[in-house]
Each structure stands twice: as C-alpha cells, then as structure tokens.
Write an enzyme that holds these catalytic residues in place. Structure first.
Site, PDB file in Angstrom:
ATOM      1  N   ASP A   1     -14.375  -3.055  -8.542  1.00 10.19           N
ATOM      2  CA  ASP A   1     -14.262  -1.670  -9.011  1.00 10.19           C
ATOM      3  C   ASP A   1     -15.573  -0.913  -8.804  1.00 10.19           C
ATOM      4  OD1 ASP A   1     -11.845  -0.664  -9.849  1.00 10.19           O
ATOM      5  OD2 ASP A   1     -12.006  -1.430 -11.905  1.00 10.19           O
TER       6      ASP A   1
ATOM      7  N   LYS B   1      -0.688  -3.649  -7.961  1.00  7.42           N
ATOM      8  CA  LYS B   1      -1.863  -4.296  -7.373  1.00  7.42           C
ATOM      9  C   LYS B   1      -1.514  -5.712  -6.929  1.00  7.42           C
ATOM     10  CE  LYS B   1      -5.220  -1.496  -9.845  1.00  7.42           C
ATOM     11  NZ  LYS B   1      -5.796  -1.235 -11.163  1.00  7.42           N
TER      12      LYS B   1
ATOM     13  N   GLN C   1      -8.540  -4.025 -16.082  1.00  4.84           N
ATOM     14  CA  GLN C   1      -7.829  -2.746 -16.120  1.00  4.84           C
ATOM     15  C   GLN C   1      -8.315  -1.895 -17.294  1.00  4.84           C
ATOM     16  OE1 GLN C   1      -5.361  -1.772 -13.778  1.00  4.84           O
ATOM     17  NE2 GLN C   1      -5.551   0.203 -14.802  1.00  4.84           N
TER      18      GLN C   1
END
Ligand code: NAP
Length: 307
Positions: A133, A66, A110
C-alpha cells in the site's frame, strides 16, 4: 498518446475519455505475464496477504475482488479475517507472522480499522519491503526524498494514466485538490518526481477555482460529489477524478466523481470517468506492487511494468 502541451484555446471537440478499465486490464495482463516469467525462470510465486478486521460490507467486497484478481494474475492470495472486536495485539501478531512468512511478498491491512485500533501502529508494523500500500512511514519518506519506494496504489494508477496520455509531464502545472496521506500527498510527490510544478489545494485554500484554472493537470481527490465545475478548468487540461461518491441523481443512487463530468468534459482535453477511470487502476497497481515487492525481496530487477 497526445503531446504534453498546456493549451490555451477552448478545444473544438469534447475531451478524450481516459479509459481506466482498459488500461487496468492491460496492466493486469502485463503483471500476469511477468508473474509467469518469474515462476518459470526463478521458481517464485508472488503472494499477497490481505487482512480484514470486522465485517464492513464494502471492505468485504474489496477484499474479495482483490483475492479474485490476485489469483487471476497467477499469484498466491492469502486472506485473513479477524472479528471487529479483535485487539491491536492480535492484529500486530498476525502482521509479524506475515512479515516472517517467505511465501508472502505483499501485506495489505484493509482500512479503515475499527476505532479502537491505532492504524498508524499497525501500518508501521508491516515490513516496509512488503508494504504494497506504500503507507509505511519509511516508504513515505523514500518517496518524499525521491528514492525507490513502494508507492501508494491509487496515485500510482493516476500517474500511469497521465504518462500514457501525455508522455512527459515535465514543466506542466499540476494542481492536486486534497491532501490526504493516501491520495493527495503521495500524488503530489509523484507529480514532482515527474518535474511538474505542483500545487496542493485543500479545504482551507483561498479561491480554489482560480487555483484550478491554472492547472494543465488537475487531480481531484476530495470526496465531494461533482464539486469541480467547467469554469474551474483550463481549456485543454487533463483532469483525473479520483473521487468516488454515492449521490442521488434523477431519483436514483449513482456513483459520481468530484468533477462534474458532463460539463467539464466540454472544456478539458482529456478526463477520467467515474466509474471506469481511476477506480480500476487501484487494484491493478496493487498487483503490480506485489510483483515489484517480490522481485525486490529476491534481488531481481524491478519488473518492466513499473513506472
Ligand atoms: P480524505 O482523506 O477525506 O481527504 C479529502 C481531502 O479533500 C482533504 O485534504 C480535504 O481538505 C479536501 N477537501 C474536502 N473538502 C474540500 C473542499 N470543499 N475544497 C477543497 N478541498 C476539500 O479523502 P481521500 O481518502 O483522499 O479520498 C478522496 C476521494 O477519493 C474520496 O471520494 C474517495 O472515495 C476517493 N478515493 C478513490 C480511490 C480509488 O480507488 N479510485 C482510492 C482512494 C480514495 P482538508 O485536509 O483541509 O480537510
């Protein structure tokens, strides 16, 4: 692009392969172009902060990828690591600090988090405007009510591939196998937004093969290696395989999807491979969401790359 038709005859040729790697590359290029434009015109650099708690090796690889792709798109990348025994309050304090940081437009914690930390508590502490997200309860509600939301990256990637393949999805029968909060449910909401007739199936569904055979669009998000066989597929259907499973094949460990690719590609009209289908779209959509968040936070129109 092929027209959106619910075909009824067995296709004469094997399925078209939907190349997620190529689409993701072009999406990242479009994001990079727009990032350069808002840098030049507005003096803004979109920034993505990724928080990793603990030392799970797979998560560490994702986070590193990422960071690399964020920087390659011209954005700022901020990486924060906490030890696996960090307490919830330490993580929440970091999230609040990132919420208040004007150079950060996207925050990703995460998952999975260590068992002693309540993931919902942490996700819902993220500023919804920076929730790239799309897991914050406010964004879930906005998506569910058809309003402008931050959309979870994997389903967003699937819908982009489907629209590229089919054009309009209106009126098609879509079956989503899997009802998780991160894939199945938001996927169903996005398909509904595109005016599909949507069925959500799961482990308690009766006669799953019959449900799947009704699908013009089949989304597999189950986590069971090659569970979906050729006789579950309506000839000509478009099959999107979200599953990523490690399985022993021919004495070697391989990545396989939830769909038996070799068999299903003889029946479907188009299909995503694993790897190289949905997987590469997820990080590309994360970059797209970070750019979108930056534009919205600064009162700019959504970038042209959004769907
Ligand atoms: P998950 O939270 O474990 O959910 C799996 C879903 O599949 C559940 O709703 C479950 O039903 C259903 N299911 C399990 N066994 C079934 C069966 N035999 N028949 C019908 N339904 C069944 O998984 P997830 O997070 O949604 O992920 C699904 C897959 O996608 C995994 O392989 C994961 O690795 C992959 N994934 C890929 C990406 C990507 O970037 N490409 C991103 C996220 C996930 P119940 O609810 O009834 O238990």
């Amino acid at each position: 692009m092929t027209p959106a038709t619910a075909q009824t005859a067995r296709p004469a040729a094997p399925a078209a392969i939907i190349d997620g790697t190529a689409f993701a590359t072009s999406l990242r290029q479009r994001v990079a172009f727009e990032v350069a434009r808002i840098k030049n015109q507005q003096g803004l650099t979109p920034g993505l902060a990724v928080v990793l708690v603990g030392d799970d090796p797979a998560s560490a690889v994702y986070v590193r990828n990422k960071g690399t792709q964020t920087r390659a798109a011209g954005m700022a990348s901020f990486e924060h690591r906490l030890p696996s025994n960090a307490d919830a309050e330490t993580l929440l304090a970091l999230v609040r600090q990132l919420n208040d940081d004007p150079s950060v437009h996207g925050i990703l914690v995460q998952l999975p988090l260590p068992g002693h930390i309540d993931s919902d508590l942490v996700i819902n502490a993220i500023d919804p405007a920076k929730d790239v997200d799309g897991f914050h309860i406010l964004n879930v509600g906005l998506l569910g009510t058809g309003q402008k939301a931050m959309v979870p990256c994997t389903p967003l990637g699937c819908i982009m591939l489907l629209k590229d393949q089919l054009g309009s999805l209106a009126g098609l029968n879509a079956v989503v196998v899997g009802r998780s909060n991160i894939v199945g449910k938001p996927m169903a909401q996005l398909l509904l937004r595109e005016s599909c007739t949507v069925t959500i199936a799961h482990s308690r569904s009766r006669d799953l093969p019959a449900i799947c055979r009704n699908a013009d669009i089949l989304i597999a998000a189950v986590g069971r290696p090659e569970m979906i066989g050729a006789d579950w597929i309506k000839p000509g259907a478009v099959v999107i395989d979200v599953g990523i499973n490690r399985a022993e094949r021919d004495g070697r460990s391989r990545l396989v999807g939830d769909v038996d690719f070799a068999a299903v590609s003889q029946v479907a009209g188009a299909i995503t491979p694993v790897p190289g289908g949905v997987g590469p779209m997820t990080i590309a959509c994360l970059l797209a969401n970070t750019l979108t968040a930056c534009c919205r936070i600064h009162g700019l129109p959504d970038p042209a790359i959004a769907v």
